[in-house]
Design a protein around this motif. Sequence first.
Motif, PDB file in Angstrom:
ATOM      1  N   ASP A  99       0.679  -1.077  -0.124  1.00 48.77           N
ATOM      2  CA  ASP A  99       0.160  -0.475   0.185  1.00 48.77           C
ATOM      3  C   ASP A  99       1.241   1.123   0.141  1.00 48.77           C
ATOM      4  O   ASP A  99       0.718   2.175  -0.436  1.00 48.77           O
ATOM      5  CB  ASP A  99      -1.425  -0.246   1.093  1.00 48.77           C
ATOM      6  N   PHE A 100       2.257   1.387   1.053  1.00 51.31           N
ATOM      7  CA  PHE A 100       2.535   2.376   0.834  1.00 51.31           C
ATOM      8  C   PHE A 100       3.706   2.517  -0.021  1.00 51.31           C
ATOM      9  O   PHE A 100       4.093   3.479  -0.673  1.00 51.31           O
ATOM     10  CB  PHE A 100       3.389   2.306   2.173  1.00 51.31           C
ATOM     11  N   PHE A 117       7.305   6.199  -0.763  1.00 51.26           N
ATOM     12  CA  PHE A 117       7.684   6.038  -1.772  1.00 51.26           C
ATOM     13  C   PHE A 117       8.483   6.828  -2.367  1.00 51.26           C
ATOM     14  O   PHE A 117       8.229   8.561  -2.141  1.00 51.26           O
ATOM     15  CB  PHE A 117       6.259   6.184  -2.633  1.00 51.26           C
ATOM     16  N   LEU A 153       9.721  11.117 -11.837  1.00 55.25           N
ATOM     17  CA  LEU A 153       9.522  11.567 -12.341  1.00 55.25           C
ATOM     18  C   LEU A 153       9.396  12.585 -12.110  1.00 55.25           C
ATOM     19  O   LEU A 153       8.303  14.191 -12.663  1.00 55.25           O
ATOM     20  CB  LEU A 153       7.702  10.932 -11.029  1.00 55.25           C
ATOM     21  N   MET A 198      -3.707  13.384  -3.737  1.00 55.05           N
ATOM     22  CA  MET A 198      -4.616  12.603  -3.237  1.00 55.05           C
ATOM     23  C   MET A 198      -3.881  11.092  -2.638  1.00 55.05           C
ATOM     24  O   MET A 198      -4.226  10.803  -1.459  1.00 55.05           O
ATOM     25  CB  MET A 198      -5.532  11.573  -4.063  1.00 55.05           C
ATOM     26  N   PHE A 199      -2.681  11.102  -4.024  1.00 51.50           N
ATOM     27  CA  PHE A 199      -1.303  10.224  -2.792  1.00 51.50           C
ATOM     28  C   PHE A 199      -0.383  10.842  -2.756  1.00 51.50           C
ATOM     29  O   PHE A 199       0.711  10.677  -4.179  1.00 51.50           O
ATOM     30  CB  PHE A 199      -1.474   9.082  -4.214  1.00 51.50           C
ATOM     31  N   ALA A 200      -0.131  11.531  -2.316  1.00 55.49           N
ATOM     32  CA  ALA A 200       1.252  12.729  -1.957  1.00 55.49           C
ATOM     33  C   ALA A 200       2.583  12.179  -1.608  1.00 55.49           C
ATOM     34  O   ALA A 200       3.270  13.395  -2.061  1.00 55.49           O
ATOM     35  CB  ALA A 200       0.582  14.026  -1.157  1.00 55.49           C
ATOM     36  N   PHE A 226       4.820  16.339  -5.100  1.00 59.86           N
ATOM     37  CA  PHE A 226       4.168  17.487  -6.262  1.00 59.86           C
ATOM     38  C   PHE A 226       3.532  18.782  -6.067  1.00 59.86           C
ATOM     39  O   PHE A 226       2.682  19.330  -6.476  1.00 59.86           O
ATOM     40  CB  PHE A 226       3.040  16.944  -7.046  1.00 59.86           C
ATOM     41  N   ASP A 256      -2.054  10.867   2.220  1.00 62.44           N
ATOM     42  CA  ASP A 256      -1.372   9.829   2.416  1.00 62.44           C
ATOM     43  C   ASP A 256      -1.140   9.255   2.916  1.00 62.44           C
ATOM     44  O   ASP A 256      -1.375   9.314   4.198  1.00 62.44           O
ATOM     45  CB  ASP A 256       0.727  10.287   1.834  1.00 62.44           C
ATOM     46  N   ILE A 257      -1.244   8.101   2.852  1.00 62.44           N
ATOM     47  CA  ILE A 257      -1.807   7.033   3.969  1.00 62.44           C
ATOM     48  C   ILE A 257      -0.489   6.118   4.683  1.00 62.44           C
ATOM     49  O   ILE A 257      -0.745   6.119   5.672  1.00 62.44           O
ATOM     50  CB  ILE A 257      -2.252   5.922   3.325  1.00 62.44           C
ATOM     51  N   ASN A 258       1.170   6.209   4.825  1.00 64.26           N
ATOM     52  CA  ASN A 258       1.967   6.221   4.778  1.00 64.26           C
ATOM     53  C   ASN A 258       1.654   7.181   6.045  1.00 64.26           C
ATOM     54  O   ASN A 258       2.224   8.308   5.814  1.00 64.26           O
ATOM     55  CB  ASN A 258       2.755   5.863   4.208  1.00 64.26           C
ATOM     56  N   GLY A 279      -3.479   9.695   6.150  1.00 66.14           N
ATOM     57  CA  GLY A 279      -5.534   8.859   5.975  1.00 66.14           C
ATOM     58  C   GLY A 279      -5.497   8.140   4.951  1.00 66.14           C
ATOM     59  O   GLY A 279      -4.732   8.525   3.866  1.00 66.14           O
ATOM     60  N   ASP A 280      -6.238   7.397   4.714  1.00 66.19           N
ATOM     61  CA  ASP A 280      -6.628   7.377   3.231  1.00 66.19           C
ATOM     62  C   ASP A 280      -7.680   8.426   2.693  1.00 66.19           C
ATOM     63  O   ASP A 280      -8.357   8.800   3.094  1.00 66.19           O
ATOM     64  CB  ASP A 280      -7.952   5.583   3.879  1.00 66.19           C
ATOM     65  N   ALA A 281      -6.942   8.619   1.276  1.00 66.80           N
ATOM     66  CA  ALA A 281      -7.928   9.749   0.560  1.00 66.80           C
ATOM     67  C   ALA A 281      -9.449   9.808   0.379  1.00 66.80           C
ATOM     68  O   ALA A 281     -10.069  10.023   0.348  1.00 66.80           O
ATOM     69  CB  ALA A 281      -7.291   9.554  -0.261  1.00 66.80           C
ATOM     70  N   LEU A 295      -1.969  10.098  -8.269  1.00 66.67           N
ATOM     71  CA  LEU A 295      -0.589   9.390  -8.756  1.00 66.67           C
ATOM     72  C   LEU A 295      -0.729   8.362  -8.004  1.00 66.67           C
ATOM     73  O   LEU A 295       0.552   7.931  -7.177  1.00 66.67           O
ATOM     74  CB  LEU A 295       0.765   9.855  -8.407  1.00 66.67           C
ATOM     75  N   PHE A 307      -9.789   4.417  -7.339  1.00 69.51           N
ATOM     76  CA  PHE A 307     -10.189   5.655  -6.268  1.00 69.51           C
ATOM     77  C   PHE A 307     -10.851   6.654  -7.456  1.00 69.51           C
ATOM     78  O   PHE A 307     -10.876   7.668  -6.858  1.00 69.51           O
ATOM     79  CB  PHE A 307      -9.127   6.103  -5.854  1.00 69.51           C
TER      80      PHE A 307
HETATM   81  C1  LIG Z   1       3.304   5.874  -6.057  1.00 68.17           C
HETATM   82  S1  LIG Z   1       3.604   6.663  -4.615  1.00 68.17           S
HETATM   83  C2  LIG Z   1       2.774   8.769  -5.248  1.00 68.17           C
HETATM   84  C3  LIG Z   1       3.698   9.592  -4.852  1.00 68.17           C
HETATM   85  C4  LIG Z   1       3.682  10.851  -4.923  1.00 68.17           C
HETATM   86  N1  LIG Z   1       3.049  11.563  -5.818  1.00 68.17           N
HETATM   87  C5  LIG Z   1       5.712  11.091  -5.741  1.00 68.17           C
HETATM   88  O1  LIG Z   1       5.012  11.315  -6.902  1.00 68.17           O
HETATM   89  O2  LIG Z   1       6.585  11.024  -4.976  1.00 68.17           O
HETATM   90  C6  LIG Z   1       1.252   6.590  -4.537  1.00 68.17           C
HETATM   91  C7  LIG Z   1       1.595   6.985  -2.436  1.00 68.17           C
HETATM   92  O3  LIG Z   1       0.445   7.006  -2.739  1.00 68.17           O
HETATM   93  C8  LIG Z   1       0.150   6.371  -0.457  1.00 68.17           C
HETATM   94  N2  LIG Z   1      -1.311   6.083  -1.115  1.00 68.17           N
HETATM   95  C9  LIG Z   1      -1.534   4.567  -0.967  1.00 68.17           C
HETATM   96  N3  LIG Z   1      -3.037   3.742  -0.837  1.00 68.17           N
HETATM   97  C10 LIG Z   1      -3.770   5.061  -0.224  1.00 68.17           C
HETATM   98  C11 LIG Z   1      -4.618   5.396   0.162  1.00 68.17           C
HETATM   99  N4  LIG Z   1      -5.620   4.489   0.245  1.00 68.17           N
HETATM  100  N5  LIG Z   1      -4.966   7.314   0.816  1.00 68.17           N
HETATM  101  C12 LIG Z   1      -4.107   7.759   0.848  1.00 68.17           C
HETATM  102  N6  LIG Z   1      -2.449   7.264  -0.106  1.00 68.17           N
HETATM  103  C13 LIG Z   1      -2.405   6.320  -0.836  1.00 68.17           C
HETATM  104  C14 LIG Z   1       1.112   5.162  -0.857  1.00 68.17           C
HETATM  105  O4  LIG Z   1       1.448   5.952   0.936  1.00 68.17           O
HETATM  106  C15 LIG Z   1       2.425   5.928  -1.500  1.00 68.17           C
HETATM  107  O5  LIG Z   1       3.210   6.962  -0.356  1.00 68.17           O
END
Ligand SMILES: C[S@@+](CC[C@H](N)C(=O)[O-])C[C@H]1O[C@@H](n2cnc3c(N)ncnc32)[C@H](O)[C@@H]1O
Length: 275
Positions: A68-69, A102, A107, A127-129, A134, A150-152, A177-179, A197, A205
């Motif tokens: 997930d992370f 991550f 990128l 959403m997945f920062a 970014f 971010d969930i992590n 938390g969960d987006a 992302l 999502f």
């Molecule tokens: C591919 S990475 C992108 C990170 C960032 N955008 C970057 O470019 O550096 C995806 C991210 O989504 C987070 N993630 C996964 N599931 C999630 C959720 N349900 N809600 C929020 N964040 C989540 C992960 O922890 C990870 O940091």
Amino acid sequence: MLKKALENTLTSKESDELISAFDQIGDIIIMRIPDSLLSKKKIIGETLLNEVKVARSVFYQVSDVEGDFRTRNLEILAGEDNTETEYKEFGCKFLVDVENTFFSPRLSTERERIGNLVQDGEVMTNMFAGVGMFSIMAAKKKKCTVYSLDINPAASNLCVKNIELNKLAGKVISINGDASEIIKEQLVDKSDRTLMLLPERSDEFLESAITTTKNGGIIHYYSHIHADKKSEAGKLSEEHYLQVTPVQSKILSSKIVRAVGPRYYQTVVDVKISK
Ligand SMILES: C[S@@+](CC[C@H](N)C(=O)[O-])C[C@H]1O[C@@H](n2cnc3c(N)ncnc32)[C@H](O)[C@@H]1O
């Protein structure tokens, strides 16, 4: 440089194999090492540490990015066993943890593109920062507000530190938390622009992305697409988006962000939604 550094340790063919699998992030070097060279991993690590002046640590990437992370397991080969470092990109400074969060230097072109699209006064939901790359690049120059989710917990904590490290024109708010939960509870119809992302799970999502985006707002929908011809990857990802979206959408553009395997691409489709 890498080839020169390893000329006494590896044959020319062996070091060619390694070069494509080498990332330097701040003062950390991460290697993916083919099975045929695993017996030489320690000497490769020590040689690189000695020869690459800025290197403090050399790690071997043991696993793919997973879970997930979206993190990877690393093994120290030489130098200090510390996976946190400072990385600079387009005038911004970032603390990154290359094992527990991550991070991809690949990128950077996409971060610059999004940073240039964001306008003063905009609200963006990222959403997945991750550690906020970014988000911070957008808010560095533009007076925008970015919700950086971010969930992590390790990623959200580093995002808070990165906000402090950079002098921003706009504002970044890190929320852990969960987006989809955060959006449902706090961010309905908030954003002019939404970034998705997490390309492996975009379809799952998409409804949350639509929920946080205002009528007339823009979603950057990332996905992974198989394409026999590279030139068709953008078009295929547009078709895929149009098949899965539940809202009226105008495609603004699409492109390949990076190759992620043979005939396999990470793409982005920019869409304006009406709801
Ligand atoms: C591919 S990475 C992108 C990170 C960032 N955008 C970057 O470019 O550096 C995806 C991210 O989504 C987070 N993630 C996964 N599931 C999630 C959720 N349900 N809600 C929020 N964040 C989540 C992960 O922890 C990870 O940091």
